[in-house]
Design a protein around this motif. Structure first.
Motif, PDB file in Angstrom:
ATOM      1  N   SER A  12      36.097  31.645 -11.727  1.00  0.00           N
ATOM      2  CA  SER A  12      34.933  31.269 -12.518  1.00  0.00           C
ATOM      3  C   SER A  12      33.624  31.782 -11.928  1.00  0.00           C
ATOM      4  CB  SER A  12      34.868  29.757 -12.670  1.00  0.00           C
ATOM      5  OG  SER A  12      34.623  29.157 -11.413  1.00  0.00           O
ATOM      6  N   LEU A  13      33.675  32.468 -10.800  1.00  0.00           N
ATOM      7  CA  LEU A  13      32.443  32.964 -10.193  1.00  0.00           C
ATOM      8  C   LEU A  13      31.681  33.899 -11.132  1.00  0.00           C
ATOM      9  CD1 LEU A  13      33.472  33.576  -6.497  1.00  0.00           C
ATOM     10  CD2 LEU A  13      32.012  31.778  -7.414  1.00  0.00           C
ATOM     11  N   TYR A  14      32.410  34.707 -11.906  1.00  0.00           N
ATOM     12  CA  TYR A  14      31.745  35.617 -12.846  1.00  0.00           C
ATOM     13  C   TYR A  14      30.925  34.822 -13.864  1.00  0.00           C
ATOM     14  CZ  TYR A  14      30.997  38.950 -16.582  1.00  0.00           C
ATOM     15  OH  TYR A  14      30.419  39.729 -17.543  1.00  0.00           O
ATOM     16  N   ALA A  15      31.516  33.773 -14.410  1.00  0.00           N
ATOM     17  CA  ALA A  15      30.809  32.962 -15.394  1.00  0.00           C
ATOM     18  C   ALA A  15      29.621  32.240 -14.769  1.00  0.00           C
ATOM     19  CB  ALA A  15      31.762  31.955 -16.029  1.00  0.00           C
ATOM     20  N   ILE A  16      29.749  31.828 -13.528  1.00  0.00           N
ATOM     21  CA  ILE A  16      28.643  31.142 -12.864  1.00  0.00           C
ATOM     22  C   ILE A  16      27.481  32.089 -12.634  1.00  0.00           C
ATOM     23  CG2 ILE A  16      27.944  30.057 -10.690  1.00  0.00           C
ATOM     24  CD1 ILE A  16      30.785  28.879 -10.561  1.00  0.00           C
ATOM     25  N   VAL A  17      27.777  33.287 -12.186  1.00  0.00           N
ATOM     26  CA  VAL A  17      26.720  34.251 -11.882  1.00  0.00           C
ATOM     27  C   VAL A  17      26.062  34.765 -13.161  1.00  0.00           C
ATOM     28  CG1 VAL A  17      26.266  36.524 -10.890  1.00  0.00           C
ATOM     29  CG2 VAL A  17      27.704  34.904  -9.680  1.00  0.00           C
ATOM     30  N   MET A  18      26.848  35.029 -14.201  1.00  0.00           N
ATOM     31  CA  MET A  18      26.305  35.580 -15.440  1.00  0.00           C
ATOM     32  C   MET A  18      25.640  34.517 -16.302  1.00  0.00           C
ATOM     33  SD  MET A  18      26.773  38.678 -14.999  1.00  0.00           S
ATOM     34  CE  MET A  18      26.177  39.256 -16.560  1.00  0.00           C
ATOM     35  N   GLY A  19      25.981  33.274 -16.118  1.00  0.00           N
ATOM     36  CA  GLY A  19      25.415  32.203 -16.934  1.00  0.00           C
ATOM     37  C   GLY A  19      26.224  32.027 -18.202  1.00  0.00           C
ATOM     38  N   PRO A  20      26.104  30.868 -18.832  1.00  0.00           N
ATOM     39  CA  PRO A  20      26.865  30.637 -20.057  1.00  0.00           C
ATOM     40  C   PRO A  20      26.325  31.508 -21.194  1.00  0.00           C
ATOM     41  CG  PRO A  20      25.438  28.773 -19.582  1.00  0.00           C
ATOM     42  CD  PRO A  20      25.339  29.714 -18.423  1.00  0.00           C
ATOM     43  N   THR A  21      27.207  32.223 -21.858  1.00  0.00           N
ATOM     44  CA  THR A  21      26.777  33.125 -22.937  1.00  0.00           C
ATOM     45  C   THR A  21      27.188  32.620 -24.309  1.00  0.00           C
ATOM     46  OG1 THR A  21      28.802  34.406 -22.647  1.00  0.00           O
ATOM     47  CG2 THR A  21      26.868  35.148 -21.439  1.00  0.00           C
ATOM     48  N   THR A  22      28.017  31.580 -24.376  1.00  0.00           N
ATOM     49  CA  THR A  22      28.475  31.097 -25.666  1.00  0.00           C
ATOM     50  C   THR A  22      27.699  29.890 -26.167  1.00  0.00           C
ATOM     51  OG1 THR A  22      30.145  29.741 -24.583  1.00  0.00           O
ATOM     52  CG2 THR A  22      30.811  31.950 -25.269  1.00  0.00           C
ATOM     53  N   LEU A  23      26.757  29.399 -25.402  1.00  0.00           N
ATOM     54  CA  LEU A  23      25.959  28.258 -25.836  1.00  0.00           C
ATOM     55  C   LEU A  23      24.858  28.704 -26.780  1.00  0.00           C
ATOM     56  CD1 LEU A  23      25.539  26.369 -22.439  1.00  0.00           C
ATOM     57  CD2 LEU A  23      27.125  25.845 -24.271  1.00  0.00           C
ATOM     58  N   GLU A  24      24.472  27.805 -27.669  1.00  0.00           N
ATOM     59  CA  GLU A  24      23.385  28.130 -28.602  1.00  0.00           C
ATOM     60  C   GLU A  24      22.075  28.314 -27.846  1.00  0.00           C
ATOM     61  OE1 GLU A  24      21.266  25.825 -32.211  1.00  0.00           O
ATOM     62  OE2 GLU A  24      23.457  25.950 -32.280  1.00  0.00           O
ATOM     63  N   ASN A  25      21.783  27.400 -26.941  1.00  0.00           N
ATOM     64  CA  ASN A  25      20.597  27.512 -26.085  1.00  0.00           C
ATOM     65  C   ASN A  25      21.083  27.898 -24.697  1.00  0.00           C
ATOM     66  OD1 ASN A  25      18.963  26.645 -28.178  1.00  0.00           O
ATOM     67  ND2 ASN A  25      19.239  24.504 -27.628  1.00  0.00           N
ATOM     68  N   THR A  26      21.127  29.191 -24.434  1.00  0.00           N
ATOM     69  CA  THR A  26      21.676  29.647 -23.162  1.00  0.00           C
ATOM     70  C   THR A  26      20.766  29.279 -22.000  1.00  0.00           C
ATOM     71  OG1 THR A  26      20.661  31.799 -23.425  1.00  0.00           O
ATOM     72  CG2 THR A  26      22.897  31.549 -24.244  1.00  0.00           C
ATOM     73  N   LYS A  27      21.363  29.101 -20.863  1.00  0.00           N
ATOM     74  CA  LYS A  27      20.628  28.792 -19.641  1.00  0.00           C
ATOM     75  C   LYS A  27      20.614  30.032 -18.764  1.00  0.00           C
ATOM     76  CE  LYS A  27      21.709  23.946 -19.727  1.00  0.00           C
ATOM     77  NZ  LYS A  27      20.457  23.321 -20.027  1.00  0.00           N
ATOM     78  N   ALA A  28      19.669  30.072 -17.863  1.00  0.00           N
ATOM     79  CA  ALA A  28      19.546  31.223 -16.968  1.00  0.00           C
ATOM     80  C   ALA A  28      20.723  31.270 -16.001  1.00  0.00           C
ATOM     81  CB  ALA A  28      18.246  31.136 -16.192  1.00  0.00           C
ATOM     82  N   ALA A  29      21.064  32.476 -15.566  1.00  0.00           N
ATOM     83  CA  ALA A  29      22.151  32.646 -14.609  1.00  0.00           C
ATOM     84  C   ALA A  29      21.753  32.077 -13.257  1.00  0.00           C
ATOM     85  CB  ALA A  29      22.487  34.126 -14.473  1.00  0.00           C
ATOM     86  N   MET A  30      22.747  31.740 -12.435  1.00  0.00           N
ATOM     87  CA  MET A  30      22.486  31.193 -11.116  1.00  0.00           C
ATOM     88  C   MET A  30      21.937  32.286 -10.208  1.00  0.00           C
ATOM     89  SD  MET A  30      25.016  29.221  -8.505  1.00  0.00           S
ATOM     90  CE  MET A  30      25.711  30.663  -7.761  1.00  0.00           C
ATOM     91  N   THR A  31      20.916  31.940  -9.468  1.00  0.00           N
ATOM     92  CA  THR A  31      20.331  32.853  -8.488  1.00  0.00           C
ATOM     93  C   THR A  31      20.261  32.123  -7.155  1.00  0.00           C
ATOM     94  OG1 THR A  31      18.071  32.129  -8.960  1.00  0.00           O
ATOM     95  CG2 THR A  31      18.919  33.980 -10.262  1.00  0.00           C
ATOM     96  N   LEU A  32      19.804  32.808  -6.149  1.00  0.00           N
ATOM     97  CA  LEU A  32      19.633  32.141  -4.849  1.00  0.00           C
ATOM     98  C   LEU A  32      18.592  31.037  -4.931  1.00  0.00           C
ATOM     99  CD1 LEU A  32      19.823  35.120  -2.334  1.00  0.00           C
ATOM    100  CD2 LEU A  32      21.514  33.342  -2.746  1.00  0.00           C
TER     101      LEU A  32
END
Length: 58
Positions: A12-32
């Motif tokens: 799931s690291l790819y999904a965590i780094v890229m951020g959720p893409t299937t949500l209507e209101n997407t959230k920003a990807a994880m950064t440091l």
């Protein structure tokens, strides 16, 4: 079972780094900046605690 959970976490690291893409209101990807090491350490402590409990119960 523990290896299955670890595999799912690594997968799931790819999904965590890229951020959720299937949500209507997407959230920003994880950064440091948004990474919280305290919660990472708590997660590690929980896993080791569960392993200790398993070892004691056997």
């Amino acid at each position: 079972m523990i290896y299955f959970v670890i595999g799912m976490m690594i997968g799931s690291l790819y999904a965590i780094v890229m951020g959720p893409t299937t949500l209507e209101n997407t959230k920003a990807a994880m950064t440091l900046h948004t990474f919280h090491p305290v919660f990472f350490i708590i997660g590690i402590a929980i896993v080791f605690g569960l392993e200790k409990i398993k070892a004691i119960s056997e």
